[in-house]
Design a protein around this motif. Structure first.
Motif, mmCIF file in Angstrom:
data_model
loop_
_atom_site.group_PDB
_atom_site.id
_atom_site.type_symbol
_atom_site.label_atom_id
_atom_site.label_comp_id
_atom_site.label_asym_id
_atom_site.label_seq_id
_atom_site.Cartn_x
_atom_site.Cartn_y
_atom_site.Cartn_z
ATOM 1 N N ARG A 240 23.991 -7.574 14.286
ATOM 2 C CA ARG A 240 24.279 -8.766 15.098
ATOM 3 C C ARG A 240 23.449 -9.958 14.637
ATOM 4 N NH1 ARG A 240 21.665 -10.732 19.316
ATOM 5 N NH2 ARG A 240 20.419 -8.853 19.606
ATOM 6 N N LEU A 241 22.140 -9.723 14.401
ATOM 7 C CA LEU A 241 21.276 -10.826 13.999
ATOM 8 C C LEU A 241 21.681 -11.394 12.645
ATOM 9 C CD1 LEU A 241 17.834 -9.433 15.160
ATOM 10 C CD2 LEU A 241 19.070 -11.380 16.119
ATOM 11 N N GLY A 242 22.006 -10.501 11.720
ATOM 12 C CA GLY A 242 22.442 -10.959 10.396
ATOM 13 C C GLY A 242 23.725 -11.766 10.484
ATOM 14 N N HIS A 243 24.637 -11.297 11.314
ATOM 15 C CA HIS A 243 25.913 -11.996 11.481
ATOM 16 C C HIS A 243 25.700 -13.365 12.129
ATOM 17 C CE1 HIS A 243 30.228 -12.343 11.711
ATOM 18 N NE2 HIS A 243 30.178 -12.513 13.046
ATOM 19 N N GLN A 244 24.802 -13.421 13.144
ATOM 20 C CA GLN A 244 24.522 -14.674 13.832
ATOM 21 C C GLN A 244 23.913 -15.710 12.878
ATOM 22 O OE1 GLN A 244 22.137 -13.531 17.210
ATOM 23 N NE2 GLN A 244 23.816 -14.016 18.612
ATOM 24 N N LYS A 245 22.979 -15.228 12.022
ATOM 25 C CA LYS A 245 22.365 -16.148 11.059
ATOM 26 C C LYS A 245 23.407 -16.769 10.149
ATOM 27 C CE LYS A 245 17.786 -14.005 10.921
ATOM 28 N NZ LYS A 245 16.840 -13.240 10.097
ATOM 29 N N THR A 246 24.361 -15.940 9.675
ATOM 30 C CA THR A 246 25.416 -16.454 8.793
ATOM 31 C C THR A 246 26.276 -17.480 9.507
ATOM 32 O OG1 THR A 246 25.469 -14.359 7.623
ATOM 33 C CG2 THR A 246 27.366 -15.805 7.340
ATOM 34 N N LEU A 247 26.693 -17.135 10.746
ATOM 35 C CA LEU A 247 27.542 -18.049 11.520
ATOM 36 C C LEU A 247 26.780 -19.316 11.900
ATOM 37 C CD1 LEU A 247 29.413 -15.527 13.848
ATOM 38 C CD2 LEU A 247 30.323 -16.734 11.868
ATOM 39 N N GLY A 248 25.511 -19.154 12.287
ATOM 40 C CA GLY A 248 24.715 -20.320 12.669
ATOM 41 C C GLY A 248 24.530 -21.281 11.515
ATOM 42 N N SER A 249 24.302 -20.736 10.345
ATOM 43 C CA SER A 249 24.153 -21.579 9.158
ATOM 44 C C SER A 249 25.441 -22.341 8.860
ATOM 45 C CB SER A 249 23.760 -20.703 7.971
ATOM 46 O OG SER A 249 23.707 -21.471 6.787
ATOM 47 N N LYS A 250 26.556 -21.649 8.992
ATOM 48 C CA LYS A 250 27.845 -22.295 8.740
ATOM 49 C C LYS A 250 28.114 -23.384 9.764
ATOM 50 C CE LYS A 250 32.683 -21.194 7.847
ATOM 51 N NZ LYS A 250 33.720 -20.148 7.799
ATOM 52 N N GLN A 251 27.769 -23.114 11.032
ATOM 53 C CA GLN A 251 27.983 -24.094 12.098
ATOM 54 C C GLN A 251 27.145 -25.365 11.860
ATOM 55 O OE1 GLN A 251 26.562 -22.978 15.994
ATOM 56 N NE2 GLN A 251 28.407 -23.786 16.953
ATOM 57 N N LYS A 252 25.888 -25.168 11.434
ATOM 58 C CA LYS A 252 25.020 -26.307 11.158
ATOM 59 C C LYS A 252 25.591 -27.168 10.035
ATOM 60 C CE LYS A 252 20.627 -24.326 12.700
ATOM 61 N NZ LYS A 252 19.294 -23.832 12.266
ATOM 62 N N LYS A 253 26.104 -26.502 8.993
ATOM 63 C CA LYS A 253 26.675 -27.239 7.867
ATOM 64 C C LYS A 253 27.880 -28.079 8.312
ATOM 65 C CE LYS A 253 25.198 -24.147 4.137
ATOM 66 N NZ LYS A 253 25.639 -23.204 3.092
ATOM 67 N N LEU A 254 28.706 -27.493 9.181
ATOM 68 C CA LEU A 254 29.874 -28.229 9.680
ATOM 69 C C LEU A 254 29.451 -29.449 10.509
ATOM 70 C CD1 LEU A 254 32.155 -25.210 10.613
ATOM 71 C CD2 LEU A 254 32.622 -26.913 8.835
ATOM 72 N N HIS A 255 28.467 -29.259 11.396
ATOM 73 C CA HIS A 255 27.970 -30.376 12.197
ATOM 74 C C HIS A 255 27.336 -31.447 11.307
ATOM 75 C CE1 HIS A 255 28.855 -29.165 16.252
ATOM 76 N NE2 HIS A 255 28.285 -27.964 16.086
ATOM 77 N N GLN A 256 26.604 -31.026 10.281
ATOM 78 C CA GLN A 256 25.982 -31.976 9.360
ATOM 79 C C GLN A 256 27.046 -32.756 8.580
ATOM 80 O OE1 GLN A 256 22.668 -32.764 9.081
ATOM 81 N NE2 GLN A 256 23.506 -34.425 7.827
ATOM 82 N N ALA A 257 28.116 -32.047 8.177
ATOM 83 C CA ALA A 257 29.219 -32.707 7.467
ATOM 84 C C ALA A 257 29.876 -33.754 8.362
ATOM 85 C CB ALA A 257 30.244 -31.673 7.012
ATOM 86 N N ALA A 258 30.046 -33.424 9.664
ATOM 87 C CA ALA A 258 30.631 -34.379 10.612
ATOM 88 C C ALA A 258 29.737 -35.599 10.760
ATOM 89 C CB ALA A 258 30.857 -33.713 11.966
ATOM 90 N N ARG A 259 28.402 -35.370 10.841
ATOM 91 C CA ARG A 259 27.474 -36.500 10.958
ATOM 92 C C ARG A 259 27.503 -37.374 9.703
ATOM 93 N NH1 ARG A 259 24.271 -32.710 13.832
ATOM 94 N NH2 ARG A 259 23.198 -32.055 11.931
#
Length: 487
Positions: A240-259
């Motif tokens: 679960r933790l490994g999966h969350q880290k991957t998803l969290g990293s992807k989510q941050k990149k998407l938010h950064q791209a939007a900014r």
């Protein structure tokens, strides 16, 4: 080549608005400049400042040489003897003890052209001159060897005399080489270029905004996926933790791209579309329909004032739906003919169903304690949106609509009365020098409105361009007759 006038850091403010905000300006002995701009833009203020007739609060103006100035509509004042030969050419046979505005303008022109000066500045020098007087003035100014700075609403005059246009807008000057027609062509090129740039700007902004929404949608989807995975993998801590880290990293990149995309939009700044070209669709109610092919006719008209014969067995037929111009030298009887038509005097027949609107040369004297829209709505079948469109075409800003007539300038009252006539319950309009005292944008708007008008227009003008572009029939009053010259 001699520098006659140099102005630096010329700033004039009035009621919180920049009338003049000019960093640098130069006039040379070879310059032939037409100064254009809307009423109230500061044209007269600029001329008087350059000549030293008014003191500006900020700026420095250096002058070399002598200058003559022909102001607009100045009252008569004692002056040296004028050049009577030139006065005659300009349409004044003699000077009365109390000269009219037209006579005073001609006297000023004759005096200025007779003086030995390095530069001639004039504010509406063709106002009240007939076509012959204008042509003579054109000839004189083309032969004049000094500098010229001319304010004029006469497009024909500007095209014949100047080779440079200064457009005064928002306190600053934009320079265009050529006559007035060249200036219009360059302005249209600018408008089209602005339209292309705005379309490109709007398309790019739209693309970026859609990309931002898509990035945010993807980030939200990742967030929802992470929450679902967390519920399914509660017992598998490591996975679960490994999966969350991957998803969290992807989510941050998407938010950064939007900014990043939002920053790109901010960096684009704001862009304005070109000013819209408004069109007005005129109509006429069935109740105002005329069926007489010649609703106004004259036969054997005679009129004299003392020894002066105005009309001698004059005849005419004004056709339905035409745009009819009445021309002739000053004093020929053009305004008199209008008054005879309005009075249905002997020899003149007017269709019983004719509803005539009349614009007089002194219409600017109107003053009422009434709001602009209320005044415009009187005797009109048009909706408020149509009225606003005509007012906008004539140069009224949205905030002007709520004003009272008593606070409007003479030029604004003229424009308002012209607009009211065009939207009134009339089927025939008599317009006596409708373009006098209008700024150039208003003259051009009036020209288009007159061409599009659904009824019959009979107008007097000394504006050669208005005559050329609007009239499909031209009559000239000469030697007591009303002679068809065109149509």
């Amino acid at each position: 080549m001699s520098l006659l006038i140099k102005a630096k850091e010329l700033y004039v403010e009035y009621k919180g608005r920049d009338v003049l905000a000019i960093d640098e300006l130069e006039i040379y002995d070879y310059d032939r400049i037409g100064l254009v701009g809307a009423n109230g833009a500061g044209k007269s203020t600029l001329i008087r400042a350059l000549l030293g007739e008014i003191t500006v609060p900020h700026g420095h103006i250096a002058r070399e040489g002598r200058f003559a100035y022909i102001p607009q509509m100045e009252e008569a004042s004692p002056q040296k003897a004028p050049n009577y030969a030139m006065l005659g050419k300009l349409g004044v046979d003699r000077l009365s003890e109390r000269p009219s505005g037209g006579e005073e303008t001609r006297r000023k022109i004759a005096q200025a052209l007779s003086d030995e000066v390095h530069g001639l500045f004039a504010d509406e020098p063709t106002c009240n001159l007939d076509l012959e007087g204008i042509d003579f003035l054109v000839h004189q100014l083309r032969a004049y060897s000094g500098a010229l700075l001319l304010v004029s609403h006469d497009r024909y005059f500007l095209d014949r005399v100047v080779d440079k246009i200064w457009e005064l807008k928002d306190g600053t000057i934009a320079e265009y080489w050529g006559g007035y027609s060249d200036y219009l062509a360059q302005k249209e090129e600018e408008r089209q270029a602005q339209a292309i740039q705005y379309r490109q700007y709007a398309a790019e902004r739209d693309r970026l905004e859609k990309a931002i929404l898509e990035k945010k949608r993807q980030a939200q989807k990742v967030d929802q996926s992470a929450k679902g995975a967390a519920r399914r993998n509660k017992s598998e801590d490591g996975g679960r933790l490994g999966h969350q880290k991957t998803l969290g990293s992807k989510q941050k990149k998407l938010h950064q791209a939007a900014r990043n995309l939002e920053h790109r939009i901010e960096a684009m700044g704001d862009a304005k579309p070109p000013e819209a070209i408004r069109s007005v669709r005129f109509r006429q109610s069935p109740a105002l329909a005329l069926h007489n092919p010649f609703p106004i006719m004259g036969s054997g008209i005679g009129l004299r004032f003392g020894d002066k014969v105005v009309f001698d067995k004059a005849s005419f037929q004004f056709p339905l739906g035409a745009k009819i111009a009445i021309t002739g030298p000053n004093g020929a009887g053009k305004t008199t003919l209008f008054r005879m038509i309005l009075g249905r005097e002997e020899g003149i027949s007017v269709s019983p169903k004719a509803r005539i609107g009349y614009f007089a040369q002194d219409g600017y004297k109107l003053a009422k304690n009434q709001a602009v829209m209320a005044y415009m709505a009187e005797n009109s079948d048009y909706q408020a949106s149509d009225i606003r469109a005509v007012l906008a075409a004539m140069g009224f800003a949205p905030e002007d609509v709520g004003k009272e007539l008593s606070v409007l300038s003479g030029g604004e009252l003229i424009k308002l009365q012209l607009a009211k006539m065009l939207l009134g319950r009339y089927n025939i309009l008599l317009m006596d020098e409708p373009s006098n005292f209008l700024d150039l944008p208003a003259v051009e708007a009036l020209e288009k409105l007159m061409k599009d008008y659904a009824g019959t227009i009979i107008f007097v003008t000394h504006d050669a361009r208005l005559l050329e572009n609007v009239a499909d029939r031209i009559y000239r009053i000469e030697n007591g007759k009303i002679i068809l010259k065109k149509g």
